[in-house]
Design a protein around this motif. Structure first.
Motif, PDB file in Angstrom:
ATOM      1  N   LYS A   1      -0.135   1.733  -7.744  1.00 16.58           N
ATOM      2  CA  LYS A   1      -1.328   2.387  -7.203  1.00 16.58           C
ATOM      3  C   LYS A   1      -1.448   2.235  -5.691  1.00 16.58           C
ATOM      4  O   LYS A   1      -2.415   1.669  -5.179  1.00 16.58           O
ATOM      5  CB  LYS A   1      -2.580   1.830  -7.880  1.00 16.58           C
TER       6      LYS A   1
ATOM      7  N   GLN B   1       0.813  -1.221   0.000  1.00 21.71           N
ATOM      8  CA  GLN B   1       0.000   0.000   0.000  1.00 21.71           C
ATOM      9  C   GLN B   1       0.848   1.274   0.000  1.00 21.71           C
ATOM     10  O   GLN B   1       0.311   2.367   0.000  1.00 21.71           O
ATOM     11  CB  GLN B   1      -0.917   0.012   1.223  1.00 21.71           C
TER      12      GLN B   1
ATOM     13  N   SER C   1      -2.009   3.303  -1.731  1.00 19.49           N
ATOM     14  CA  SER C   1      -2.981   4.229  -1.162  1.00 19.49           C
ATOM     15  C   SER C   1      -2.303   5.277  -0.286  1.00 19.49           C
ATOM     16  O   SER C   1      -2.926   6.240   0.127  1.00 19.49           O
ATOM     17  CB  SER C   1      -4.041   3.472  -0.384  1.00 19.49           C
TER      18      SER C   1
ATOM     19  N   THR D   1      -5.130   9.643  -3.642  1.00 18.09           N
ATOM     20  CA  THR D   1      -4.218   9.008  -2.686  1.00 18.09           C
ATOM     21  C   THR D   1      -3.955   9.908  -1.485  1.00 18.09           C
ATOM     22  O   THR D   1      -4.084  11.119  -1.563  1.00 18.09           O
ATOM     23  CB  THR D   1      -2.833   8.709  -3.305  1.00 18.09           C
TER      24      THR D   1
END
Lengths: 301, 262
Positions: A147, A72, A149, A179
């Motif tokens: 991608k 993440q 977060s 984000t």
């Protein structure tokens, strides 16, 4: 993704780099970590990205330890230094695969991300031929590729020229929509543009956690700055005796007038000046600029 | 497992890009040729330079058996210059990743430290072992041509023993490269320790059993005497165990994040 940093302390031998630092960042927030060189920003970002262990305290992402949540996280180091012998595409392939993306996905996403950061045309150039700004962009590309977060960026624009700075700021502004971002900088102006929330760090301690507007308001004073074209001592003496004027500072033809209530009194003062035929060059509310506020907070004890 | 494969692939690509794939095998081929060729031609060379006066040239020099020549390739070439070359070629194996921040960078990804270290050791060992084996085979070809042939089994057994010693050399250098931040210090410590333990082989039987360098001595014995005491099994196990311990030290060092330079 909610990031929680709880009472993190980091000591290097006896030197304390980060001192009991806590912060909670909510999903979608953009937070700027500001402080002078050596304030502990890089150390803090390294701890959050799990490169360094804190001496005490912990970092949680959605309530879980950060070391279990690496997929993440996107991390951009201060000086991204890739393998010199790899090409841009190879670098992204390597980093992407390590993050668990599969080849097919990468084949389509890499050209996209390279054009997003303005590196199309350089896909097959070796990293060793890249300038500092290009490396920075490649760094941003690898931080976005999977991608994540949460994106952690250590001085993303400090080393760039004004053009590169502008471009990188635009990229960050764009990714901000989807984000959570934590970035550090020693230049307030850069952060001011993209982040709503500011955390000011000094000597490893959080000394301020506020919004841009909050910072400005807190530091606004009931002062008016007036510049006159000629010497009008009589008028200056006159306003000194007005009941809403608390103090007058005079330097040359410029005076700083402190009043009781800026909203009401600025109008009264201006009317008064016009009535006395004062030739005004400038009449403004004396707000400290962000730079001044920053300096004051960081330099003063 | 997947991360291991990706990291191994990256190491392999690096060998190619940095041309290590060319010079390391060449270095070992050169070392392999040296022993048989110099031994064979030394009498002629001495004669040709007129240094023959007062020196008795033993014509039986040319009658030395091939297995002895190959054994001294291992002992006088590979165990000296060879080990130094391996260490020099590997001193930056982890150190350079630490120095340019790539190690920390890689570990911000979901990568296990085990995968990182094992990919380093696996790829480097395969490559170094391949180069050593190549040099050994070339040495054998020259020996066979200039001296006598060597039984195939002792040839293979000796190589396998020697590659066990190489495994320890590779693991140990990787560990030292993980611990220290200066290439000079890494090279110095690795070379001193590895050549040191190679030198003390034969001093004490108990020590030999614990010494990974005795694998090199067994390789020599396999060539010269063609038969080896069965107790060697223990030494083999101990060498494997020591290599594993050394790899684990490197792993722990990184897992505890002691690699940060600043």
């Amino acid at each position: 993704m909610k990031l929680e940093v709880k009472n993190v302390t980091k000591k290097f031998n006896e030197k304390i780099a980060v001192n009991d630092f806590s912060i909670a960042i909510n999903s979608g927030e953009c937070v700027g970590l500001i402080g002078p060189n050596g304030a502990g920003k890089t150390t803090l970002i390294k701890i959050i990205s799990d490169i360094m262990n804190p001496t005490s305290g912990e970092v949680l992402l959605d309530g879980k330890k950060i070391s279990d949540m690496k997929k993440q996280i996107g991390y951009l180091p201060q000086y991204p230094n890739f393998f010199q012998w790899m090409t841009a595409t190879e670098t992204l392939f390597f980093m992407g695969q390590l993050s668990g993306l599969d080849k097919k996905e990468l084949k389509t996403s890499i050209p996209k991300i390279l054009s997003k950061v303005g590196l199309s045309g350089e896909e097959n150039s070796r990293v060793s031929t890249f300038s500092g700004g290009m490396k920075q962009r490649l760094g941003i590309a690898q931080a976005l590729l999977h991608k994540p977060s949460l994106i952690l960026m250590d001085e993303p624009v400090s080393a760039l020229d004004p053009i590169g700075r502008r471009e990188v700021l635009n990229i960050i502004d764009e990714i901000k929509k989807d984000t959570t971002i934590l970035l550090s900088s020693h230049i307030l102006g850069d952060v001011e543009e993209i982040c709503e929330r500011l955390v000011i760090v000094k000597n490893g301690k959080k000394i301020e956690d506020t919004t841009m507007i909050g910072l400005l308001n807190r530091n606004s004073q009931n002062k008016i700055r007036i510049e006159l074209s000629n010497d009008r001592e009589d008028w200056i003496e006159h306003i000194k005796n007005l009941d809403y004027v608390k103090d007058v500072e005079l330097t040359g033809n410029k005076l700083k007038v402190e009043v009781e209530n800026i909203k009401v009194n600025k109008r009264m003062l201006l009317e008064n000046a016009l009535k006395h035929h004062v030739d005004i060059v400038k009449f403004e509310i004396a707000n400290d600029t962000l730079e001044e506020i920053f300096l004051k907070m960081v330099v003063e004890k | 497992m997947k991360q291991f494969a990706i990291l191994t692939k990256k190491e392999t690509l690096q060998f190619i890009r940095e041309l290590k794939i060319v010079w390391l095998p060449l270095a070992f081929i050169f070392l392999g040729i040296t022993q048989p060729v110099v031994t064979y031609y030394l009498p002629y060379i001495l004669e040709a330079f007129g240094g023959g006066q007062g020196i008795i040239i033993d014509s039986s020099m040319k009658d030395i058996a091939g297995n002895e020549i190959l054994a001294s390739t291992l002992e006088s070439q590979f165990d000296q210059l060879g080990v130094i070359i391996i260490v020099i070629s590997m001193m930056g194996v982890v150190q350079s990743d630490k120095a340019n921040g790539m190690l920390g960078f890689i570990l911000t990804r979901p990568v296990k430290v085990e995968s990182y270290i094992s990919s380093k050791i696996f790829s480097n060992y395969m490559f170094v072992a391949g180069s050593v084996a190549l040099g050994y085979v070339v040495s054998y070809i020259y020996t066979n041509f200039l001296f006598t042939s060597i039984p195939f089994t002792s040839l293979i057994v000796a190589l396998l023993f020697y590659l066990l010693w190489v495994l320890f050399v590779v693991s140990f250098t990787t560990m030292v490269s993980t611990f220290f931040n200066s290439q000079g210090v890494i090279a110095l410590i690795s070379i001193a320790v590895l050549l040191g333990i190679r030198m003390i082989v034969g001093l004490n039987p108990l020590l030999d059993r614990l010494n990974p360098a005795s694998m090199s001595e067994y390789a020599k014995e396999a060539l010269v005497f063609a038969d080896i005491d069965m107790s060697v099994v223990w030494s083999v196990l101990i060498t494997l165990l020591l290599s594993a311990i050394v790899m684990n030290f490197a792993k722990m060092w990184i897992a505890n994040k002691k690699y940060n330079i600043d």
